[in-house]
Design a protein around this motif. Structure first.
Motif, PDB file in Angstrom:
ATOM      1  N   LYS A  54      27.008  -8.311  -6.536  1.00 13.65           N
ATOM      2  CA  LYS A  54      28.427  -8.328  -5.154  1.00 13.65           C
ATOM      3  C   LYS A  54      28.835  -7.103  -4.989  1.00 13.65           C
ATOM      4  CE  LYS A  54      30.000 -13.019  -7.696  1.00 13.65           C
ATOM      5  NZ  LYS A  54      31.235 -13.607  -8.224  1.00 13.65           N
ATOM      6  N   ALA A  55      29.450  -5.973  -6.074  1.00 15.33           N
ATOM      7  CA  ALA A  55      29.756  -4.740  -5.608  1.00 15.33           C
ATOM      8  C   ALA A  55      28.402  -3.702  -4.743  1.00 15.33           C
ATOM      9  CB  ALA A  55      29.532  -3.714  -7.352  1.00 15.33           C
ATOM     10  N   PHE A  56      26.761  -3.839  -5.253  1.00 10.53           N
ATOM     11  CA  PHE A  56      25.782  -3.614  -4.431  1.00 10.53           C
ATOM     12  C   PHE A  56      26.931  -3.667  -3.454  1.00 10.53           C
ATOM     13  CE2 PHE A  56      22.346  -5.073  -2.037  1.00 10.53           C
ATOM     14  CZ  PHE A  56      21.966  -3.744  -1.442  1.00 10.53           C
ATOM     15  N   TYR A  57      26.385  -5.146  -2.527  1.00 14.86           N
ATOM     16  CA  TYR A  57      26.809  -6.169  -0.997  1.00 14.86           C
ATOM     17  C   TYR A  57      28.471  -5.740  -0.612  1.00 14.86           C
ATOM     18  CZ  TYR A  57      22.280  -9.073  -1.039  1.00 14.86           C
ATOM     19  OH  TYR A  57      21.325  -9.257  -0.745  1.00 14.86           O
ATOM     20  N   LYS A  58      28.936  -5.430  -1.272  1.00 17.50           N
ATOM     21  CA  LYS A  58      30.354  -4.569  -0.288  1.00 17.50           C
ATOM     22  C   LYS A  58      29.867  -3.080   0.306  1.00 17.50           C
ATOM     23  CE  LYS A  58      35.116  -3.866  -1.773  1.00 17.50           C
ATOM     24  NZ  LYS A  58      34.876  -2.173  -1.397  1.00 17.50           N
ATOM     25  N   GLU A  59      28.839  -2.509  -1.229  1.00 13.08           N
ATOM     26  CA  GLU A  59      28.592  -1.263  -0.641  1.00 13.08           C
ATOM     27  C   GLU A  59      27.982  -0.957   0.886  1.00 13.08           C
ATOM     28  OE1 GLU A  59      27.762   3.572  -2.148  1.00 13.08           O
ATOM     29  OE2 GLU A  59      26.684   1.654  -3.187  1.00 13.08           O
ATOM     30  N   GLN A  60      27.459  -2.166   0.451  1.00  9.49           N
ATOM     31  CA  GLN A  60      26.156  -2.151   2.058  1.00  9.49           C
ATOM     32  C   GLN A  60      26.861  -2.658   2.872  1.00  9.49           C
ATOM     33  OE1 GLN A  60      24.138  -5.766   2.708  1.00  9.49           O
ATOM     34  NE2 GLN A  60      22.241  -4.520   2.533  1.00  9.49           N
ATOM     35  N   HIS A  61      27.339  -2.886   2.940  1.00 10.50           N
ATOM     36  CA  HIS A  61      28.665  -3.554   3.975  1.00 10.50           C
ATOM     37  C   HIS A  61      29.360  -3.260   4.893  1.00 10.50           C
ATOM     38  CE1 HIS A  61      27.792  -8.336   2.614  1.00 10.50           C
ATOM     39  NE2 HIS A  61      25.984  -7.644   3.554  1.00 10.50           N
ATOM     40  N   GLU A  62      30.011  -2.003   3.918  1.00 13.39           N
ATOM     41  CA  GLU A  62      30.468  -1.412   4.443  1.00 13.39           C
ATOM     42  C   GLU A  62      30.248   0.047   5.032  1.00 13.39           C
ATOM     43  OE1 GLU A  62      34.603  -2.038   1.413  1.00 13.39           O
ATOM     44  OE2 GLU A  62      32.950  -0.091   0.484  1.00 13.39           O
ATOM     45  N   ARG A  63      28.470   0.342   4.511  1.00 11.40           N
ATOM     46  CA  ARG A  63      28.319   1.423   5.009  1.00 11.40           C
ATOM     47  C   ARG A  63      27.413   1.004   5.694  1.00 11.40           C
ATOM     48  NH1 ARG A  63      27.896   5.294  -0.497  1.00 11.40           N
ATOM     49  NH2 ARG A  63      27.424   7.143   1.033  1.00 11.40           N
ATOM     50  N   GLN A  64      26.638   0.448   6.324  1.00 12.22           N
ATOM     51  CA  GLN A  64      25.400  -0.083   7.272  1.00 12.22           C
ATOM     52  C   GLN A  64      26.075  -0.229   8.809  1.00 12.22           C
ATOM     53  OE1 GLN A  64      22.484  -0.060   7.413  1.00 12.22           O
ATOM     54  NE2 GLN A  64      21.818  -0.708   5.094  1.00 12.22           N
ATOM     55  N   THR A  65      26.716   0.840   8.881  1.00 13.75           N
ATOM     56  CA  THR A  65      27.020   0.678  10.772  1.00 13.75           C
ATOM     57  C   THR A  65      25.815   2.163  11.520  1.00 13.75           C
ATOM     58  OG1 THR A  65      27.430   4.037  10.201  1.00 13.75           O
ATOM     59  CG2 THR A  65      28.767   1.836   9.853  1.00 13.75           C
ATOM     60  N   VAL A  66      26.666   1.658  12.607  1.00 17.65           N
ATOM     61  CA  VAL A  66      26.000   1.891  13.991  1.00 17.65           C
ATOM     62  C   VAL A  66      24.811   3.273  13.580  1.00 17.65           C
ATOM     63  CG1 VAL A  66      25.546   2.519  16.577  1.00 17.65           C
ATOM     64  CG2 VAL A  66      26.158   0.464  15.616  1.00 17.65           C
ATOM     65  N   GLU A  67      26.495   3.579  13.620  1.00 16.23           N
ATOM     66  CA  GLU A  67      26.288   5.668  13.773  1.00 16.23           C
ATOM     67  C   GLU A  67      25.085   5.972  12.457  1.00 16.23           C
ATOM     68  OE1 GLU A  67      28.785   9.986  12.635  1.00 16.23           O
ATOM     69  OE2 GLU A  67      29.661   7.426  12.160  1.00 16.23           O
ATOM     70  N   PHE A  68      25.442   5.025  11.291  1.00 18.00           N
ATOM     71  CA  PHE A  68      24.557   5.982  10.141  1.00 18.00           C
ATOM     72  C   PHE A  68      23.187   5.049  10.611  1.00 18.00           C
ATOM     73  CE2 PHE A  68      21.511   3.419   6.618  1.00 18.00           C
ATOM     74  CZ  PHE A  68      21.639   4.624   6.221  1.00 18.00           C
ATOM     75  N   ASN A  69      23.161   4.045  11.127  1.00 18.33           N
ATOM     76  CA  ASN A  69      21.630   3.473  11.366  1.00 18.33           C
ATOM     77  C   ASN A  69      20.924   4.010  13.081  1.00 18.33           C
ATOM     78  OD1 ASN A  69      20.427   0.586  10.173  1.00 18.33           O
ATOM     79  ND2 ASN A  69      22.166   0.670  10.125  1.00 18.33           N
ATOM     80  N   THR A  70      21.439   4.885  13.686  1.00 21.97           N
ATOM     81  CA  THR A  70      21.194   5.619  14.428  1.00 21.97           C
ATOM     82  C   THR A  70      20.739   6.542  13.874  1.00 21.97           C
ATOM     83  OG1 THR A  70      22.522   4.587  16.414  1.00 21.97           O
ATOM     84  CG2 THR A  70      21.114   6.674  16.284  1.00 21.97           C
ATOM     85  N   LYS A  71      21.158   7.356  13.034  1.00 26.73           N
ATOM     86  CA  LYS A  71      20.972   8.450  12.558  1.00 26.73           C
ATOM     87  C   LYS A  71      19.545   8.373  11.659  1.00 26.73           C
ATOM     88  CE  LYS A  71      22.869  12.717   9.514  1.00 26.73           C
ATOM     89  NZ  LYS A  71      23.990  13.021   8.461  1.00 26.73           N
ATOM     90  N   VAL A  72      19.365   7.791  10.809  1.00 26.51           N
ATOM     91  CA  VAL A  72      19.072   7.910   9.884  1.00 26.51           C
ATOM     92  C   VAL A  72      16.892   7.076  10.664  1.00 26.51           C
ATOM     93  CG1 VAL A  72      18.297   4.969   9.086  1.00 26.51           C
ATOM     94  CG2 VAL A  72      17.801   6.394   7.635  1.00 26.51           C
ATOM     95  N   ARG A  73      16.871   6.212  11.163  1.00 24.01           N
ATOM     96  CA  ARG A  73      16.067   6.250  12.708  1.00 24.01           C
ATOM     97  C   ARG A  73      15.552   7.499  12.706  1.00 24.01           C
ATOM     98  NH1 ARG A  73      18.461   1.741  11.518  1.00 24.01           N
ATOM     99  NH2 ARG A  73      17.392  -0.470  11.684  1.00 24.01           N
TER     100      ARG A  73
END
Length: 296
Positions: A54-73
């Motif tokens: 549950k802690a894993f998914y809370k962190e994932q859901h809070e941090r997977q943003t458009v900004e992050f996904n654009t940058k990592v690609r």
């Protein structure tokens, strides 16, 4: 990503198995038989999952943003982290325990071999067996430049539009800044109706990473690449979310992922497999679909 030069080039491998693949494509989607006696109600029990899940998914859901996904690609373009073969990569991955999985604590090597063996037992084509063997190798990302497991493992979802209520623990998106953005929180967000999944950003992780690594470094058919790219996209292939973004090509991809999913999910067992005994068979299979060395 350029292919590596080798005595057994990918072009040679591809030419040698094209005919075989065409003959075998027709039987990849028959109903699975291996799991007929499996109690499927015991899998994906997230309400009763460990607190760490549950802690894993809370962190994932809070941090997977458009900004992050654009940058990592952008950062991945032309970036080679390692050069090694498939079996070597499997051994490297074996030190990882997936914090997002509520079903098993078995090693990654065990899971890959269990998945491949279930597909093999059901008589599915060789290309599908090898997809089962490699489908989670994108988790190698954890050892390269990940920020933790939250950008490597777990169910995936679309970023850049409204977060679906079909995603597990949907309430945890309240901490994601995109939830308060007037565009990113709308139904279509930055996308157009039926634009196709090729044109949306899924939350970054091992699915998308491995797809990008293997699409030009293997002779897997389109169905196999779809199985790799979308196997963690449970809101879509299990719960029917995001139909408003699908195009006709995605219908074929969905069928492939749904055919693969039972082998990925229901093959999990606490009974270990004998990796040493299975290695000769799978190394021979690997040589049919991949060059000796992969650029990761």
């Amino acid at each position: 990503m350029p292919l590596l030069k080798s005595p057994h080039s990918l072009e040679d491998i591809s030419d040698a198995i094209d005919t075989v693949n065409l003959l075998q494509l027709k039987d990849w989607d028959t109903a699975p038989r291996f799991d007929q006696d499996t109690d499927k109600s015991k899998f994906r029990q997230f309400e009763d999952a460990r607190d760490s899940v549950k802690a894993f998914y809370k962190e994932q859901h809070e941090r997977q943003t458009v900004e992050f996904n654009t940058k990592v690609r952008e950062e991945m373009q032309g970036n080679v982290h390692a050069r090694m073969g498939i079996w070597e990569a499997m051994n490297m991955l074996n030190t990882l325990r997936d914090e997002s999985d509520p079903d098993t604590n078995m090693s990654q090597m065990e899971h890959l071999l269990q998945t491949a063996e279930a597909i093999r037992i059901d008589g599915k084509p060789e290309w599908m067996q090898v997809v089962g063997l490699v489908h989670d190798l994108g988790k190698l990302l954890y050892f390269f430049d990940s920020q933790g497991q939250w950008d490597v493992v777990g169910d995936t979802f679309v970023v850049g539009c409204q977060f679906s209520d079909k995603i597990i623990y949907p309430e945890t998106f309240a901490g994601n800044p995109d939830s308060n953005d007037p565009v990113y929180s709308s139904k279509f967000g930055i996308y157009k109706p039926h634009c196709g999944l090729d044109n949306v950003m899924l939350s970054w992780g091992h699915d998308e990473y491995l797809y990008r690594v293997l699409k030009d470094q293997s002779s897997l058919p389109a169905e196999g690449l779809a199985m790799i790219r979308y196997h963690s996209f449970y809101p879509w292939h299990r719960d029917g979310a995001y139909e408003h973004l699908m195009n006709t090509a995605d219908v074929k991809s969905l069928a492939a992922v749904q055919a693969f999913n039972p082998y990925d999910l229901y093959s999990k067992s606490d009974i270990p497999v004998n990796a040493a005994e299975l290695k000769p068979y799978y190394c021979d299979l690997i040589s049919k679909f991949f060059p000796p060395v992969i650029e990761w």
